[in-house]
Write a protein that holds these residues in place. Structure first.
Motif, mmCIF file in Angstrom:
data_model
loop_
_atom_site.group_PDB
_atom_site.id
_atom_site.type_symbol
_atom_site.label_atom_id
_atom_site.label_comp_id
_atom_site.label_asym_id
_atom_site.label_seq_id
_atom_site.Cartn_x
_atom_site.Cartn_y
_atom_site.Cartn_z
ATOM 1 N N PHE A 309 38.585 77.550 4.878
ATOM 2 C CA PHE A 309 39.215 76.289 4.496
ATOM 3 C C PHE A 309 40.297 75.990 5.525
ATOM 4 O O PHE A 309 41.218 76.778 5.730
ATOM 5 N N SER A 312 41.611 69.828 6.279
ATOM 6 C CA SER A 312 40.845 68.588 6.195
ATOM 7 C C SER A 312 39.353 68.818 6.048
ATOM 8 O O SER A 312 38.588 67.888 5.840
ATOM 9 N N ARG A 313 38.915 70.070 6.167
ATOM 10 C CA ARG A 313 37.481 70.338 6.102
ATOM 11 C C ARG A 313 37.236 71.794 5.686
ATOM 12 O O ARG A 313 38.115 72.653 5.772
ATOM 13 N N LEU A 314 36.019 72.032 5.235
ATOM 14 C CA LEU A 314 35.556 73.381 4.932
ATOM 15 C C LEU A 314 34.515 73.734 5.989
ATOM 16 O O LEU A 314 33.502 73.050 6.119
ATOM 17 N N SER A 329 30.703 71.502 9.146
ATOM 18 C CA SER A 329 32.058 71.064 8.819
ATOM 19 C C SER A 329 31.940 70.093 7.650
ATOM 20 O O SER A 329 31.499 68.956 7.825
ATOM 21 N N PRO A 332 36.320 69.217 2.223
ATOM 22 C CA PRO A 332 37.070 70.400 1.768
ATOM 23 C C PRO A 332 36.866 70.733 0.295
ATOM 24 O O PRO A 332 37.149 71.857 -0.132
#
Length: 358
Positions: A309, A312-314, A329, A332
Motif C-alpha cells: 500500500f 494513492s495506489r495498491l 497498480s 488503494p
C-alpha cells in the motif's frame, strides 16, 4: 532565444563511446531533456554543447553559427552543475555577481542585474550569507541565479536537483519549469530521473551507451516507445516475450503468441513488425483493471505474490506463468491478498508491442 543543433557528434574515450553520431535539434525557448542511466553519455553531450569537451567528429550550431571550436566563454551559455560549484568564501551576492564582474560590467549594471535575478529566484534578504549557511534548495537557487544573471543564450542544467530531498525536488522542478517558461530561454536539462524528465520537459531524448534512441514529447515517448529499452526505462512496466502471429494494418493491431496464449496489442513507433518476429508486449501497471472493460482487452489470471500500500495506489505483483510476473497498480481500496488467485484485464489499446532487438 537560440536554436541548438548537433550534427553527427561523436566523442570517444578509448573504446568507450561517450557520444556516438548524435544528431538533434533543440527549438527556440524549448526545455529539452537528455535522459538516460548513469554512464549513457548525457553529461558528455551537455559538456560538448557548453564547450567543455570538443567532439572527435561532428558539429555544434547555435542558430546558424558553428560554435564547435569556440571556447565556453564565447558561447554565451549558463551552466548549473550537479554539485552547484559555489565559491565557499563568497557570499550569495558575490557568487551571483562574479560572472558579471569578470565581464567588466559597470557597477551600477552589476547591482541592477544581481538584484533582479535574486528577486526572480526568491533569494532576497540572503545576499550576505555564505553557501554553508544555506539549505540545499537555497544553494541550488544561487547556482541558478549565477547562470541566469549573465543573460545566456542557452541554459544548461546537469542534474541540478539530484542532491535535494524528494519533497524539495518536486517543489523545485515546478518552480524551475515556471521560471524557464517565464524567461523563454532555450534550456537543455540532464537527468536520470524519468519522472523528473516527464514533468519538466517539452521534449525528451532517451540515451543509452552514447546513442540517442528516441526523441519525442513525454507522452510520445511513454505511450509509443521505439524499443524495449525505452519502454522499460520510461516509467514502470512489465514485459511478456513472444512471437508475432499476425499484423492487422487496418485495425493497427498485432497478435503475439506467448506461453499463456495470444495477446493483442498496438505496435510501438516505427516497430516494423511482421509475422515471425520476436517481440515484447509492454504492460503499464496503471492500465490494469480488476473489472472487465467494455473495449477490446487482454485477460490474465494469476496468483498475487507481493503487494504494498503506497497511499494513492495498491501495488500488486502477480505470477501469471512459470516465467512471467506482472505489476498492477490498483485502487488503494482494492481487496487483494497474497496467495489469492485473481483475474485482471488490460485494454488492447494499452498493450504496446515492440520488436525484440537481435
Amino acid at each position: 532565444m537560440v536554436e541548438v543543433r548537433l550534427e553527427n557528434v561523436t566523442k570517444l574515450y578509448g573504446r568507450v563511446r561517450a557520444a556516438y553520431k548524435i544528431s538533434l535539434e533543440v527549438k527556440h525557448g524549448e526545455l529539452f531533456t537528455l535522459l538516460g542511466p548513469s554512464g549513457c553519455g548525457k553529461t558528455t553531450t551537455l559538456r560538448i554543447i557548453a564547450g567543455f569537451e570538443i567532439p572527435d567528429e561532428g558539429r555544434v550550431y547555435f542558430d546558424e553559427e558553428d560554435v564547435t571550436d569556440l571556447p565556453p566563454y564565447k558561447r554565451e551559455t549558463g551552466m548549473v552543475f550537479q554539485n552547484y560549484a559555489l565559491w565557499p568564501h563568497m557570499t550569495v551576492w558575490e557568487n551571483v555577481a562574479y560572472g558579471l564582474k569578470i565581464r567588466r560590467l559597470p557597477k551600477s549594471e552589476v547591482r541592477r542585474r544581481v538584484r533582479e535575478v535574486l528577486e526572480l529566484v526568491k533569494l532576497e534578504g540572503l545576499e550576505s550569507r555564505y553557501p554553508h549557511q544555506l539549505s540545499g534548495g537555497q544553494q541550488q537557487r544561487v547556482a541558478l541565479a549565477r547562470a541566469l544573471v549573465i543573460e545566456p543564450k542557452v541554459l544548461l542544467l546537469d542534474e541540478p536537483l539530484s542532491n535535494l530531498d524528494a519533497k524539495l525536488r518536486v517543489e523545485m522542478r515546478e518552480e524551475l519549469k515556471k521560471l524557464q517558461k517565464r524567461l523563454g530561454i532555450t534550456t537543455i536539462y540532464v537527468t536520470h530521473d524519468q519522472e523528473e524528465a516527464m514533468a519538466l520537459s517539452d521534449r525528451i531524448a532517451v540515451m543509452n551507451q552514447g546513442e540517442i534512441l528516441q526523441v519525442g514529447t513525454p507522452r510520445e515517448v511513454y505511450e509509443r516507445p521505439r524499443n524495449v529499452f525505452v519502454a522499460t526505462f520510461i516509467g514502470r512496466s512489465s514485459t511478456i516475450e513472444g512471437e508475432v502471429k499476425a499484423v492487422d494494418p487496418r485495425r493497427g493491431e498485432v497478435e503475439v503468441v506467448w506461453e499463456g496464449g495470444v495477446l493483442r496489442g498496438v505496435p510501438s513507433t516505427d516497430a516494423g513488425l511482421k509475422p515471425g518476429d520476436k517481440a515484447y508486449c509492454v504492460l503499464r501497471p496503471e492500465e490494469f483493471r480488476l473489472e472487465k472493460p467494455k473495449e477490446p482487452h487482454n485477460e490474465f489470471e494469476g496468483v498475487a505474490e507481493w503487494l504494498a500500500f503506497v497511499g494513492s495506489r495498491l501495488e500488486v505483483r502477480v505470477r501469471i506463468s512459470e516465467g512471467n510476473t506482472v505489476l498492477l497498480s490498483l485502487d488503494p481500496d482494492g481487496e487483494v491478498a497474497i496467495g489469492q488467485r485473481i483475474s485482471f484485464y488490460i485494454p488492447v489499446s494499452d498493450t504496446i508491442v515492440v520488436k525484440r532487438e537481435s
